[in-house]
Design a protein around this motif. Structure first.
Motif, short mmCIF file in Angstrom:
data_model
loop_
_atom_site.label_atom_id
_atom_site.label_comp_id
_atom_site.label_asym_id
_atom_site.label_seq_id
_atom_site.Cartn_x
_atom_site.Cartn_y
_atom_site.Cartn_z
N ARG A 165 0.86 -1.19 0.00
CA ARG A 165 0.00 0.00 0.00
C ARG A 165 0.89 1.24 0.00
O ARG A 165 2.09 1.17 0.21
N GLY A 166 0.28 2.38 -0.21
CA GLY A 166 1.00 3.64 -0.17
C GLY A 166 1.88 3.88 -1.39
O GLY A 166 1.80 3.18 -2.40
N ASP A 167 2.75 4.86 -1.27
CA ASP A 167 3.61 5.26 -2.39
C ASP A 167 4.64 4.20 -2.75
O ASP A 167 5.16 4.19 -3.87
N GLU A 168 4.95 3.30 -1.80
CA GLU A 168 5.99 2.30 -2.05
C GLU A 168 5.43 0.96 -2.52
O GLU A 168 6.16 -0.03 -2.57
N VAL A 169 4.16 0.90 -2.84
CA VAL A 169 3.55 -0.37 -3.21
C VAL A 169 4.37 -1.07 -4.29
O VAL A 169 4.79 -0.46 -5.27
N SER A 325 2.23 1.17 -11.87
CA SER A 325 3.37 1.56 -11.06
C SER A 325 3.90 2.90 -11.55
O SER A 325 3.55 3.36 -12.64
N PRO A 326 4.82 3.54 -10.78
CA PRO A 326 5.41 4.79 -11.26
C PRO A 326 6.12 4.61 -12.59
O PRO A 326 6.23 5.53 -13.37
N SER A 328 5.36 2.56 -15.50
CA SER A 328 4.32 1.67 -15.96
C SER A 328 4.53 1.15 -17.38
O SER A 328 3.63 0.57 -17.96
#
Length: 384
Positions: A165-169, A325-326, A328
């Protein structure tokens, strides 16, 4: 003469540890996250820095002699000092080691996550492309650990965390250097105690040898094998002694689902430690086999992704597959040599071929052109 009997020695009552308990005057326990080989792990709040931390309570020393209890305390303090040497983006950071009620507690980075072991309970097995990313990132962290003189000694699916979860998923981190040691630490005696989890033991450790960096390479290979195949390399058995015996004889079940990683995994799980790659070599072999050369920058710092660039469903809590994802874009794949194909035939021009008119083609072509031009002028004049 009056004889005075000494008062009985009473053991100091131990505090009841639970939610809201304050450790070392600084860390307020919230809830239990789980348990491990060294004790329970709690989610806590650092009241000084106002952040969540994971704090590991050592198993009680009650019932041990003072010498044995002191050995346990020294061991966990040693763990904290060893683990604190390592700072890596794919390893859980150790912040502090404190004493509370005479027992040590290890304060670590808190990562809301799902272990690979829990992921396997959800989906049975992971794809080779996902396991390659996990393996390369963990190998990168372990290569740094080995450079710092640290041997992990208990690499297994339960100790590999993936942020859910969160920004680090999707980000991968290796946890629990709980039985780690300095590679040159000679304080331990070799005896009948085998350190590690039986399903991932290298043959030499199963036979009683001291764990080394080569042992970590084998255990990581066995862990990645398990994630892909859905079972450990020595198979299943309720009797852990049977598993240890299989490990000692290097009775590995040949992998059938590992695809491009097959040769890499077998190299990492070579029975002879000297035939295994170093952890740095293992990392590079995983990357090259799964993604091709020069792909480390795209894999080592990125969250785990499927081939089309999405976070796997098992890695995202309360989320369906398809979370971007960042980074992608689809994952890089190794370039395979392809057979040369003949060039497609070019379409023929539909213009008139004057060469078919013979040697007088030049003057005749000019005459035909003038005639066509004259006809166009006549049509235009009539139209006006």
């Amino acid at each position: 003469m009056v004889f005075r009997y000494p008062a009985p020695v009473t053991e100091r009552p131990r505090p009841i540890v639970g939610p809201d308990y304050l450790v070392a005057g600084r860390y307020r326990l919230q809830s239990k996250l789980g348990g491990g080989g060294m004790g329970a792990v709690w989610l806590a709040t650092d009241r000084l820095l106002h952040r969540d931390v994971a704090i590991k309570q050592v198993l009680t020393t009650q019932g041990l002699s003072e010498a044995e209890a002191q050995e346990v305390r020294s061991r966990i303090m040693h763990e904290g000092r060893v683990a604190a040497k390592l700072s890596h983006e794919h390893a859980i950071a150790v912040y502090d080691v404190v004493l509370e009620a005479g027992e040590p507690w290890l304060v670590m980075e808190y990562l809301p996550s799902r272990s690979v072991a829990k992921a396997l309970a959800l989906v049975d097995r992971l794809s080779p492309i996902e396991v390659a990313q996990i393996g390369a990132q963990v190998a990168d962290a372990l290569a740094a650990a080995h450079s710092a003189g640290i041997v992990h000694r208990d690499i297994k699916p339960g100790n590999i965390l993936v942020a859910d979860r969160g920004d680090e998923v999707g980000m991968v981190k290796l946890s629990d250097f709980g039985i780690s040691s300095g590679a040159n630490d000679a304080t331990e005696e070799i005896g009948d105690v085998i350190t590690g989890t039986p399903a991932y033991l290298p043959p030499e450790v199963a036979r009683g040898a001291r764990p080394t960096t080569a042992s970590d390479v084998f255990s990581l290979g066995a862990t990645l094998y398990t994630a892909i195949e859905g079972q450990p390399p020595y198979g299943f058995d309720d009797d852990s002694n049977v598993i240890v015996e299989r490990a000692a004889m290097a009775q590995i079940v040949p992998p059938t689902r590992s695809g491009p990683l097959t040769d890499v995994l077998l190299h990492m799980m070579e029975p002879a430690p000297q035939r295994r790659p170093t952890m740095t070599e293992a990392r590079n072999e995983i990357l090259t086999a799964a993604f091709g050369p020069g792909t480390a920058p795209y894999i080592l710092k990125a969250p785990v992704r499927t081939e089309d660039g999405t976070i796997p469903a098992w890695a995202a809590r309360n989320s369906a597959a398809g979370l971007r994802s960042p980074l992608s874009s689809p994952l890089p794949r190794p370039q395979r040599a392809q057979a040369a194909t003949p060039a497609a035939p070019q379409p023929k021009s539909k213009s008139f071929d004057f060469s078919a008119l013979g040697p007088n083609a030049g003057p005749l072509a000019v005459a035909i052109g003038l005639l066509i031009g004259l006809l166009i002028i006549i049509v235009l004049v009539v139209a006006l």
